[in-house]
Design an enzyme around this catalytic site. Structure first.
Site, PDB file in Angstrom:
ATOM      1  N   GLY A 174      20.214  18.503  40.054  1.00 14.37           N
ATOM      2  CA  GLY A 174      19.507  17.241  40.313  1.00 14.37           C
ATOM      3  C   GLY A 174      18.980  16.535  39.089  1.00 14.37           C
ATOM      4  O   GLY A 174      18.390  15.454  39.217  1.00 14.37           O
ATOM      5  N   GLU A 234      21.160  24.490  38.291  1.00 13.28           N
ATOM      6  CA  GLU A 234      22.564  24.199  38.644  1.00 13.28           C
ATOM      7  C   GLU A 234      22.915  22.740  38.418  1.00 13.28           C
ATOM      8  O   GLU A 234      23.264  22.020  39.363  1.00 13.28           O
ATOM      9  CB  GLU A 234      22.789  24.524  40.126  1.00 13.28           C
ATOM     10  CG  GLU A 234      22.471  25.936  40.524  1.00 13.28           C
ATOM     11  CD  GLU A 234      22.540  26.144  42.036  1.00 13.28           C
ATOM     12  OE1 GLU A 234      22.382  25.167  42.814  1.00 13.28           O
ATOM     13  OE2 GLU A 234      22.739  27.289  42.440  1.00 13.28           O
ATOM     14  N   PRO A 235      22.810  22.257  37.196  1.00 12.64           N
ATOM     15  CA  PRO A 235      23.089  20.839  36.981  1.00 12.64           C
ATOM     16  C   PRO A 235      24.576  20.503  37.084  1.00 12.64           C
ATOM     17  O   PRO A 235      25.413  21.279  36.630  1.00 12.64           O
ATOM     18  CB  PRO A 235      22.584  20.603  35.551  1.00 12.64           C
ATOM     19  CG  PRO A 235      22.651  21.936  34.893  1.00 12.64           C
ATOM     20  CD  PRO A 235      22.463  22.976  35.964  1.00 12.64           C
ATOM     21  N   GLY A 236      24.863  19.385  37.695  1.00 10.96           N
ATOM     22  CA  GLY A 236      26.227  18.864  37.747  1.00 10.96           C
ATOM     23  C   GLY A 236      26.261  17.549  36.970  1.00 10.96           C
ATOM     24  O   GLY A 236      26.814  17.467  35.880  1.00 10.96           O
ATOM     25  N   ARG A 271      31.902   6.266  44.160  1.00 14.44           N
ATOM     26  CA  ARG A 271      30.437   6.201  44.162  1.00 14.44           C
ATOM     27  C   ARG A 271      29.866   4.800  44.452  1.00 14.44           C
ATOM     28  O   ARG A 271      28.905   4.679  45.206  1.00 14.44           O
ATOM     29  CB  ARG A 271      29.858   6.771  42.866  1.00 14.44           C
ATOM     30  CG  ARG A 271      30.244   8.249  42.639  1.00 14.44           C
ATOM     31  CD  ARG A 271      29.498   8.897  41.500  1.00 14.44           C
ATOM     32  NE  ARG A 271      28.122   9.171  41.846  1.00 14.44           N
ATOM     33  CZ  ARG A 271      27.106   8.459  41.464  1.00 14.44           C
ATOM     34  NH1 ARG A 271      27.280   7.400  40.680  1.00 14.44           N
ATOM     35  NH2 ARG A 271      25.893   8.767  41.835  1.00 14.44           N
ATOM     36  N   CYS A 282      43.745  -1.730  50.210  1.00 19.19           N
ATOM     37  CA  CYS A 282      43.743  -2.788  51.220  1.00 19.19           C
ATOM     38  C   CYS A 282      42.460  -2.775  52.042  1.00 19.19           C
ATOM     39  O   CYS A 282      42.487  -2.527  53.253  1.00 19.19           O
ATOM     40  CB  CYS A 282      44.943  -2.615  52.125  1.00 19.19           C
ATOM     41  SG  CYS A 282      46.449  -2.665  51.180  1.00 19.19           S
TER      42      CYS A 282
HETATM   43  N1  LLP Z   1      23.205  22.777  43.522  1.00 17.22           N
HETATM   44  C1  LLP Z   1      23.455  22.473  44.819  1.00 17.22           C
HETATM   45  C2  LLP Z   1      23.175  23.479  45.829  1.00 17.22           C
HETATM   46  C3  LLP Z   1      23.953  21.211  45.156  1.00 17.22           C
HETATM   47  O1  LLP Z   1      24.175  20.918  46.425  1.00 17.22           O
HETATM   48  C4  LLP Z   1      24.216  20.272  44.141  1.00 17.22           C
HETATM   49  C5  LLP Z   1      24.766  18.958  44.458  1.00 17.22           C
HETATM   50  C6  LLP Z   1      23.958  20.629  42.804  1.00 17.22           C
HETATM   51  C7  LLP Z   1      23.441  21.894  42.532  1.00 17.22           C
HETATM   52  C8  LLP Z   1      24.210  19.705  41.651  1.00 17.22           C
HETATM   53  O2  LLP Z   1      23.476  18.526  41.728  1.00 17.22           O
HETATM   54  P1  LLP Z   1      23.489  17.506  40.494  1.00 17.22           P
HETATM   55  O3  LLP Z   1      22.874  18.202  39.318  1.00 17.22           O
HETATM   56  O4  LLP Z   1      24.891  17.153  40.225  1.00 17.22           O
HETATM   57  O5  LLP Z   1      22.703  16.337  40.941  1.00 17.22           O
HETATM   58  N2  LLP Z   1      28.277  13.075  45.248  1.00 17.22           N
HETATM   59  C9  LLP Z   1      26.925  12.735  44.926  1.00 17.22           C
HETATM   60  C10 LLP Z   1      26.124  13.927  44.494  1.00 17.22           C
HETATM   61  C11 LLP Z   1      26.196  15.046  45.503  1.00 17.22           C
HETATM   62  C12 LLP Z   1      25.449  16.269  45.079  1.00 17.22           C
HETATM   63  C13 LLP Z   1      25.738  17.404  45.999  1.00 17.22           C
HETATM   64  N3  LLP Z   1      25.105  18.603  45.639  1.00 17.22           N
HETATM   65  C14 LLP Z   1      26.903  11.639  43.862  1.00 17.22           C
HETATM   66  O6  LLP Z   1      27.966  11.235  43.414  1.00 17.22           O
HETATM   67  O7  LLP Z   1      25.841  11.133  43.517  1.00 17.22           O
END
Ligand code: LLP
Length: 407
Positions: A221, A262-264, A301, A331
């Site tokens: 997050g 758990e950063p994405g 997005r 389309c």
């Molecule tokens: N851990 C868990 C359990 C999660 O469900 C998620 C994201 C993360 C970590 C990583 O979150 P982050 O650091 O990336 O914010 N598709 C959406 C974001 C969906 C996130 C889903 N879970 C977007 O494009 O904004």
């Protein structure tokens, strides 16, 4: 810190568009920076591979020592193929099936379970196992209502007040609860939410409740700016408070536990660019519409979350600003990357760079309208290389036909 216009141009020239380009050095820096922000000897970063499962990004992070957050048996398989050892993978499924549970448990990857009924089924099938339990932190935050996971209106995690039920199931099946987990949402707007979620999880993570804990996992997050003038979170101060709260907690628990995040988005969002070519300019009674050779299935997005992605005109950066709708090639009227966006004058043939395209862009992509996904390239130590090719139309169609003939 960003890839230069020249680098991006060269990539577009070399591999054609649409093309995702990733900046490996930036991903490397983001990973390292977390260890500067959050000083904890047992800090582990579980990169959320759902953000971008590029084989090359996974390889890079594996070499740096990163761990992974996985969410499906496919993720786990991919993680193993990329060479991650099982003890660097956590599996956090949602509404998993019996088959999925067995499949993953067999690999030896630690399971993170967020439903009482699933915990019970897990206990029955694998009594005496190690397990992590996901709680709902009861804090609402995130950059879109669709990605906030805290609070009782969402499907995620076990409510904090149900901790006694968790303990009862664990006791009945002699489960060893080695970790507790929470994830508040994506793109957390307030650092206070991070602290509050931590506090809520730590409050249930007492030694009396869970005597076998090895780690607490506070999810992902971490927000990154998407708008040009958006403020960056002060991660140095945030990290200090995180460390302070966790040390206090570990003192009262009586053991130095692992701290996981758990950063994405934080890890990869800003490292990615989607390069597209404008092939049509239309003037609809003064409304300028620029049509590109990519569309929302390749970067969803803006359509799904109303998300802002900055766009640069790489071909004419100094041109006079005009207002444009930047549309895709699908389309549907809603197929827009940006609406009424000011950009230096665009001509047919210009290359646009859609920025912050490293997280949840390729990975959420699909082939709607039967256009293959773009290729992917990476710049590493200044060197550009193709990391995934684009399927030809023939390959894509043959795949579908092949899948349909196997019945
Ligand atoms: N851990 C868990 C359990 C999660 O469900 C998620 C994201 C993360 C970590 C990583 O979150 P982050 O650091 O990336 O914010 N598709 C959406 C974001 C969906 C996130 C889903 N879970 C977007 O494009 O904004």
């Amino acid at each position: 810190m960003s890839l230069s216009r020249e680098q991006l141009f060269k990539a577009a020239e070399q591999y054609g568009t649409p093309l995702f380009v990733y900046d490996a050095d930036r991903i490397h820096n983001c990973y390292q920076a977390l260890f500067d922000f959050i000083k904890w000897p047992k800090l582990k970063i579980h990169y959320a591979m759902k953000a971008n499962y590029s084989y090359h990004i996974l390889g890079l992070l594996k070499d740096l020592g990163s761990s992974l957050d996985t969410v499906s048996p496919g993720d786990v398989l991919m993680a193993l193929k990329a060479g991650f050892p099982v003890d660097r993978i956590l599996f956090t499924a949602n509404n998993m099936t019996e088959t999925e549970m067995i499949e993953v448990q067999k690999t030896g990857v630690l399971m993170n379970i967020g439903e009482l009924s699933r915990l019970e089924k897990f206990g029955k099938m694998f009594p005496g196992s190690r397990v992590c339990v996901r709680f709902n932190p009861d804090v609402k935050d995130g950059d879109s209502a669709k990605t906030m996971t805290g609070g009782d209106l969402t499907k995620f995690g076990i409510l904090l007040k149900e901790v006694d039920k968790v303990k009862a199931i664990a006791a009945e099946y002699k489960l060893k609860v080695v970790g507790l987990h929470e994830h508040t949402g994506s793109g957390l707007q307030h650092t206070e939410s991070v602290f509050q979620s931590m506090k809520n999880l730590m409050a249930v993570g007492t030694r009396e409740n869970f005597p076998d804990l090895e780690f607490l996992d506070f999810g992902g997050g971490f927000k990154v700016p998407y708008q040009p003038n958006e403020k960056r979170i002060d991660y140095v101060s945030m990290g200090k408070e995180i460390t302070r709260l966790f040390s206090e907690y570990c003192r009262s628990y009586g053991k130095e536990l692992g701290m996981y995040f758990e950063p994405g988005k934080y890890m990869v969002a800003e490292s990615g660019y989607l390069l597209v070519t404008v092939n049509t300019i239309k003037d609809n009674n003064g409304r300028l519409i620029a049509g590109c050779n990519s569309g929302f299935p390749q970067l969803i997005r803006p359509v799904l979350y109303n998300a802002y992605h900055h766009i640069r005109n790489l071909s004419n950066p100094e041109g006079a600003e005009k207002l444009y709708d930047i549309c895709g090639n699908i389309c549907e009227t809603g197929d827009l990357f940006a609406e009424q966006r000011e950009l230096p004058e665009i001509h047919e043939g210009d290359i646009l760079s859609i920025e912050n395209a490293g997280a949840y862009c390729y990975s959420m992509g699909g082939v709607y309208n039967l256009r293959p996904m773009p290729a992917e390239a990476m710049v590493k130590n200044g060197k550009l290389e193709l990391t995934r090719r684009r399927l030809t139309n023939e390959e894509l169609v043959d795949m579908i036909v092949g899948e349909s003939q196997c019945l």
